[in-house]
Design a protein around this motif. Structure first.
Motif, PDB file in Angstrom:
ATOM      1  N   ALA A  27       0.832  -1.131  -0.033  1.00  0.00           N
ATOM      2  CA  ALA A  27       0.112  -0.088   0.126  1.00  0.00           C
ATOM      3  C   ALA A  27       0.950   1.235   0.050  1.00  0.00           C
ATOM      4  CB  ALA A  27      -0.826   0.092   1.145  1.00  0.00           C
ATOM      5  N   ARG A  28       1.825   1.447   0.794  1.00  0.00           N
ATOM      6  CA  ARG A  28       2.805   2.359   0.806  1.00  0.00           C
ATOM      7  C   ARG A  28       3.558   2.775  -0.433  1.00  0.00           C
ATOM      8  NH1 ARG A  28       3.406   5.070   5.163  1.00  0.00           N
ATOM      9  NH2 ARG A  28       2.397   4.229   7.352  1.00  0.00           N
ATOM     10  N   ILE A  29       3.887   1.374  -1.118  1.00  0.00           N
ATOM     11  CA  ILE A  29       4.568   1.839  -2.545  1.00  0.00           C
ATOM     12  C   ILE A  29       3.471   2.294  -3.622  1.00  0.00           C
ATOM     13  CG2 ILE A  29       5.244   0.441  -4.563  1.00  0.00           C
ATOM     14  CD1 ILE A  29       6.876  -1.589  -2.396  1.00  0.00           C
ATOM     15  N   ASN A  30       2.303   1.788  -3.570  1.00  0.00           N
ATOM     16  CA  ASN A  30       1.174   2.429  -4.396  1.00  0.00           C
ATOM     17  C   ASN A  30       0.778   3.937  -4.111  1.00  0.00           C
ATOM     18  OD1 ASN A  30       0.819  -0.039  -5.732  1.00  0.00           O
ATOM     19  ND2 ASN A  30      -0.620  -0.871  -4.422  1.00  0.00           N
ATOM     20  N   LEU A  31       0.577   4.135  -2.749  1.00  0.00           N
ATOM     21  CA  LEU A  31       0.475   5.481  -2.640  1.00  0.00           C
ATOM     22  C   LEU A  31       1.516   6.534  -2.743  1.00  0.00           C
ATOM     23  CD1 LEU A  31      -1.321   5.024   0.999  1.00  0.00           C
ATOM     24  CD2 LEU A  31      -2.483   5.611  -1.411  1.00  0.00           C
ATOM     25  N   ALA A  32       2.646   6.016  -2.619  1.00  0.00           N
ATOM     26  CA  ALA A  32       3.935   6.873  -2.687  1.00  0.00           C
ATOM     27  C   ALA A  32       4.194   7.074  -4.305  1.00  0.00           C
ATOM     28  CB  ALA A  32       5.306   6.552  -2.113  1.00  0.00           C
ATOM     29  N   ALA A  33       3.916   6.127  -5.119  1.00  0.00           N
ATOM     30  CA  ALA A  33       4.007   6.247  -6.625  1.00  0.00           C
ATOM     31  C   ALA A  33       2.897   7.263  -7.284  1.00  0.00           C
ATOM     32  CB  ALA A  33       3.846   4.751  -7.281  1.00  0.00           C
ATOM     33  N   GLU A  34       1.615   7.206  -6.761  1.00  0.00           N
ATOM     34  CA  GLU A  34       0.629   7.969  -7.116  1.00  0.00           C
ATOM     35  C   GLU A  34       1.010   9.262  -6.815  1.00  0.00           C
ATOM     36  OE1 GLU A  34      -4.258   8.627  -7.139  1.00  0.00           O
ATOM     37  OE2 GLU A  34      -3.389   7.280  -5.940  1.00  0.00           O
ATOM     38  N   ALA A  35       1.091   9.567  -5.724  1.00  0.00           N
ATOM     39  CA  ALA A  35       1.510  10.742  -4.917  1.00  0.00           C
ATOM     40  C   ALA A  35       2.525  11.606  -5.862  1.00  0.00           C
ATOM     41  CB  ALA A  35       1.775  10.646  -3.529  1.00  0.00           C
ATOM     42  N   ASP A  36       3.566  10.767  -6.057  1.00  0.00           N
ATOM     43  CA  ASP A  36       4.785  11.304  -6.853  1.00  0.00           C
ATOM     44  C   ASP A  36       4.142  11.818  -8.188  1.00  0.00           C
ATOM     45  OD1 ASP A  36       6.236  11.022  -4.723  1.00  0.00           O
ATOM     46  OD2 ASP A  36       7.392   8.968  -5.587  1.00  0.00           O
ATOM     47  N   ALA A  37       3.607  10.870  -8.803  1.00  0.00           N
ATOM     48  CA  ALA A  37       2.973  11.243 -10.441  1.00  0.00           C
ATOM     49  C   ALA A  37       2.168  12.353 -10.265  1.00  0.00           C
ATOM     50  CB  ALA A  37       2.554   9.962 -10.754  1.00  0.00           C
ATOM     51  N   LEU A  38       1.127  12.646  -9.144  1.00  0.00           N
ATOM     52  CA  LEU A  38       0.430  13.743  -9.178  1.00  0.00           C
ATOM     53  C   LEU A  38       1.057  14.997  -8.892  1.00  0.00           C
ATOM     54  CD1 LEU A  38      -2.277  12.084  -6.915  1.00  0.00           C
ATOM     55  CD2 LEU A  38      -2.809  12.949  -9.336  1.00  0.00           C
ATOM     56  N   TRP A  39       2.069  15.016  -7.806  1.00  0.00           N
ATOM     57  CA  TRP A  39       3.140  16.225  -7.465  1.00  0.00           C
ATOM     58  C   TRP A  39       3.808  16.558  -8.815  1.00  0.00           C
ATOM     59  CZ3 TRP A  39       1.359  19.228  -4.165  1.00  0.00           C
ATOM     60  CH2 TRP A  39       0.873  18.546  -2.842  1.00  0.00           C
ATOM     61  N   ALA A  40       4.211  15.565  -9.617  1.00  0.00           N
ATOM     62  CA  ALA A  40       5.176  15.994 -10.785  1.00  0.00           C
ATOM     63  C   ALA A  40       4.334  16.672 -11.967  1.00  0.00           C
ATOM     64  CB  ALA A  40       5.611  14.469 -11.591  1.00  0.00           C
ATOM     65  N   GLY A  41       3.178  16.554 -11.957  1.00  0.00           N
ATOM     66  CA  GLY A  41       2.239  17.121 -12.870  1.00  0.00           C
ATOM     67  C   GLY A  41       2.215  16.395 -14.113  1.00  0.00           C
ATOM     68  N   PRO A  42       1.164  16.943 -15.142  1.00  0.00           N
ATOM     69  CA  PRO A  42       1.027  16.210 -16.274  1.00  0.00           C
ATOM     70  C   PRO A  42       2.411  15.821 -17.304  1.00  0.00           C
ATOM     71  CG  PRO A  42      -0.648  17.928 -16.086  1.00  0.00           C
ATOM     72  CD  PRO A  42       0.633  18.043 -14.886  1.00  0.00           C
ATOM     73  N   GLY A  43       3.215  16.849 -16.935  1.00  0.00           N
ATOM     74  CA  GLY A  43       4.554  16.756 -17.920  1.00  0.00           C
ATOM     75  C   GLY A  43       5.550  15.593 -17.269  1.00  0.00           C
ATOM     76  N   GLY A  44       5.315  15.309 -15.985  1.00  0.00           N
ATOM     77  CA  GLY A  44       6.285  14.294 -15.325  1.00  0.00           C
ATOM     78  C   GLY A  44       7.249  15.087 -14.708  1.00  0.00           C
ATOM     79  N   VAL A  45       7.462  16.336 -14.398  1.00  0.00           N
ATOM     80  CA  VAL A  45       8.689  17.046 -13.779  1.00  0.00           C
ATOM     81  C   VAL A  45       8.285  17.635 -12.661  1.00  0.00           C
ATOM     82  CG1 VAL A  45      10.201  18.775 -14.154  1.00  0.00           C
ATOM     83  CG2 VAL A  45       9.493  17.341 -15.967  1.00  0.00           C
ATOM     84  N   ALA A  46       8.880  17.426 -11.541  1.00  0.00           N
ATOM     85  CA  ALA A  46       8.286  17.795 -10.289  1.00  0.00           C
ATOM     86  C   ALA A  46       8.726  19.261  -9.972  1.00  0.00           C
ATOM     87  CB  ALA A  46       8.892  17.003  -9.184  1.00  0.00           C
TER      88      ALA A  46
END
Length: 220
Positions: A201-220
């Motif tokens: 669960a922590r791996i899943n949540l962290a991966a989604e959170a990172d993608a969301l914070w990175a934004g559509p372009g994939g750059v944080a």
């Protein structure tokens, strides 16, 4: 759906229906179906209910959960997301109220009272002192520890339910929710779920959170 319907009627007869003929199982089913069967229920529909019932069936005989009222748990599962309006924050309370309204003369039965409390406990998924509520919350959060493709489908379905929310606002809000979950010492409250699902669960949540914070372009 027919299997789920038959299971509901059996459950209703064992619990609420014991109060007498004034309790209308057909009316209760229609009230539930008007919610779970509504257009826009991409995740919080009958499939979610069926998944939780299946998850409960898989663990109900485990020693950790001996002595729990499993009918009350099933009743809570069936009603817990019956009311789900993405624009409101009181859906769990309203779902518990729906159970009370449908229970009629059985409103004071321990099974109904306990199910209502479990439904309300799913509002924030916070630590509960009640063993049954802890299991209910863990069942509701089990999808967080699912295999990555299942988790991705869940996350996509949630986004479709909030389709009216602009992308930038969605990313900010959803990422904030995930980060708050990740900040908890434990996501799961029962030993069984903690051992089986916490790491995934922590791996899943962290991966989604990172993608969301990175934004559509994939750059944080």
């Amino acid at each position: 759906m027919e299997q789920l319907r038959a299971r509901f009627f059996d459950l209703w007869a064992r619990t609420v229906g014991q109060a007498g003929d004034a309790v209308d199982s057909e009316a209760a089913w229609r009230a539930l179906d008007s919610g779970y069967g509504a257009v826009g229920r991409h995740y919080h529909g009958w499939g979610h209910v069926a998944d939780l019932l299946t998850g409960h069936d898989a663990v109900r005989d485990k020693p950790d959960f001996a002595g729990l009222d499993h009918d009350a748990l099933d009743l809570a599962i069936v009603f817990h997301d019956a009311v789900y309006d993405t624009g409101r924050s009181d859906n769990e309370a309203r779902s518990a109220e729906l159970l009370v309204a449908q229970a009629g003369p059985a409103v004071g039965a321990p099974c109904v009272r306990d199910a209502g409390a479990m439904i309300r406990a799913t509002a924030a998924h916070e630590t509960s002192a009640d063993p049954a509520a802890r299991l209910m919350i863990d069942l509701d959060l089990a999808v967080l520890g699912a295999a990555p493709p299942v988790y991705a489908a869940y996350a996509a379905a949630i986004r479709r339910e909030y389709a009216a929310v602009p992308e930038a606002i969605w990313r900010l809000g959803r990422a904030g929710v995930l980060d708050r979950f990740l900040a908890r010492p434990c996501l799961y409250q029962t030993r069984l779920f903690l051992e089986r699902l916490e790491g995934a669960a922590r791996i899943n949540l962290a991966a989604e959170a990172d993608a969301l914070w990175a934004g559509p372009g994939g750059v944080a």
